[in-house]
Design an enzyme around this catalytic site. Sequence first.
Site, PDB file in Angstrom:
ATOM      1  N   SER A  94       0.841  -1.193   0.000  1.00  0.00           N
ATOM      2  CA  SER A  94       0.000   0.000   0.000  1.00  0.00           C
ATOM      3  C   SER A  94       0.876   1.243   0.000  1.00  0.00           C
ATOM      4  CB  SER A  94      -0.887   0.017   1.239  1.00  0.00           C
ATOM      5  OG  SER A  94      -1.431   1.314   1.398  1.00  0.00           O
ATOM      6  N   ASP A 103      -4.830   3.550  -2.033  1.00  0.00           N
ATOM      7  CA  ASP A 103      -5.882   3.885  -1.073  1.00  0.00           C
ATOM      8  C   ASP A 103      -6.449   5.260  -1.381  1.00  0.00           C
ATOM      9  OD1 ASP A 103      -6.043   1.630   0.799  1.00  0.00           O
ATOM     10  OD2 ASP A 103      -3.926   2.083   1.143  1.00  0.00           O
ATOM     11  N   MET A 149      -9.049   8.082  -0.468  1.00  0.00           N
ATOM     12  CA  MET A 149      -9.822   8.535   0.701  1.00  0.00           C
ATOM     13  C   MET A 149     -10.362   9.943   0.470  1.00  0.00           C
ATOM     14  SD  MET A 149      -7.424   7.260   3.820  1.00  0.00           S
ATOM     15  CE  MET A 149      -6.648   5.650   3.829  1.00  0.00           C
TER      16      MET A 149
HETATM   17  C1  DX5 Z   1      -6.306   1.612   5.556  1.00  0.00           C
HETATM   18  C2  DX5 Z   1      -5.869   1.243   4.170  1.00  0.00           C
HETATM   19  C3  DX5 Z   1      -4.762   0.287   4.115  1.00  0.00           C
HETATM   20  C4  DX5 Z   1      -3.503   0.766   4.798  1.00  0.00           C
HETATM   21  C5  DX5 Z   1      -2.891  -0.431   5.437  1.00  0.00           C
HETATM   22  O1  DX5 Z   1      -7.459   2.344   5.492  1.00  0.00           O
HETATM   23  O2  DX5 Z   1      -6.949   0.677   3.440  1.00  0.00           O
HETATM   24  O3  DX5 Z   1      -4.490  -0.135   2.784  1.00  0.00           O
HETATM   25  O4  DX5 Z   1      -2.556   1.331   3.929  1.00  0.00           O
HETATM   26  O5  DX5 Z   1      -1.796  -0.034   6.167  1.00  0.00           O
HETATM   27  P1  DX5 Z   1      -1.084  -0.998   7.205  1.00  0.00           P
HETATM   28  O6  DX5 Z   1      -0.607  -2.185   6.429  1.00  0.00           O
HETATM   29  O7  DX5 Z   1       0.004  -0.156   7.742  1.00  0.00           O
HETATM   30  O8  DX5 Z   1      -2.124  -1.377   8.223  1.00  0.00           O
HETATM   31 ZN    ZN Z   2      -6.483  -0.254   1.463  1.00  0.00          ZN
END
Ligand code: DX5
Ligand code: ZN
Length: 225
Positions: free
Chosen positions: A7, A34, A36
């Site tokens: 990610s 991701d 948002m």
């Molecule tokens: C959270 C995202 C994830 C995030 C995961 O809302 O959807 O993809 O990047 O990050 P880690 O692996 O650090 O939990």
């Molecule tokens: Zn994600």
Amino acid sequence: MIKIAPSLLSADFSRIVEQMALVERAGADYMHLDIMDGHFVPNLTWGPKIVGDLRKHSALTFDAHLMISQPENYVDDFRKAGADIITVHYEACIHLQRLLVHIRSLGAKAGVSLNPSTPVELLQDVIEDVDLILIMSVNPGFGGQAFIPNALKKLREARALIDAHNPACELEVDGGIGRSNIADVVAAGANVIVMGSSIYGAADPAAELPALRDLAEAPLGAGAR
Ligand code: DX5
Ligand code: ZN
């Protein structure tokens, strides 16, 4: 075969192309993006333009995780920008089945994601319309959160639903995954593993990615790859 989806959320945004190339060279399968909107989740990232700009610098499958309200207004733009998999949240969709059919009609794979509080059984009536189920193992919005153990139960339920009704569907898990629990999510049925901080936060991300893959594939035994 297990797919590793780093990610970019945990990457250094000032060096984003370089950070993307780093995981591509290290053997990543998907680039998890991701998205948002500060409304569906309490954080902001990026929109279609940056996805399109990144597209010119990578051959990886772009796995767009839309944590946005009214995703139906944006899926065409993300597809045009080069997203190969477009995943929307169950909780953000009033007409989920129609949107999944539409995403497929754009030539993308259609994914649906469940927040930790949303039960897997709600997917029973769309299982044939999805190419990927994403089980959130944290509440979406931020990297670096702790894994919610109930996700293992949900992965087992989703795996059973997939095996019974749509065996080609992928099962992805996202949030709080690293060395200590990657084998557990694979044993519970996941085949696409999203990881942000455990890859980009490692001292040597290029070495950490294959090490995590080895841990993921250990439960599957020899010949898994
Ligand atoms: C959270 C995202 C994830 C995030 C995961 O809302 O959807 O993809 O990047 O990050 P880690 O692996 O650090 O939990
Ligand atoms: Zn994600």
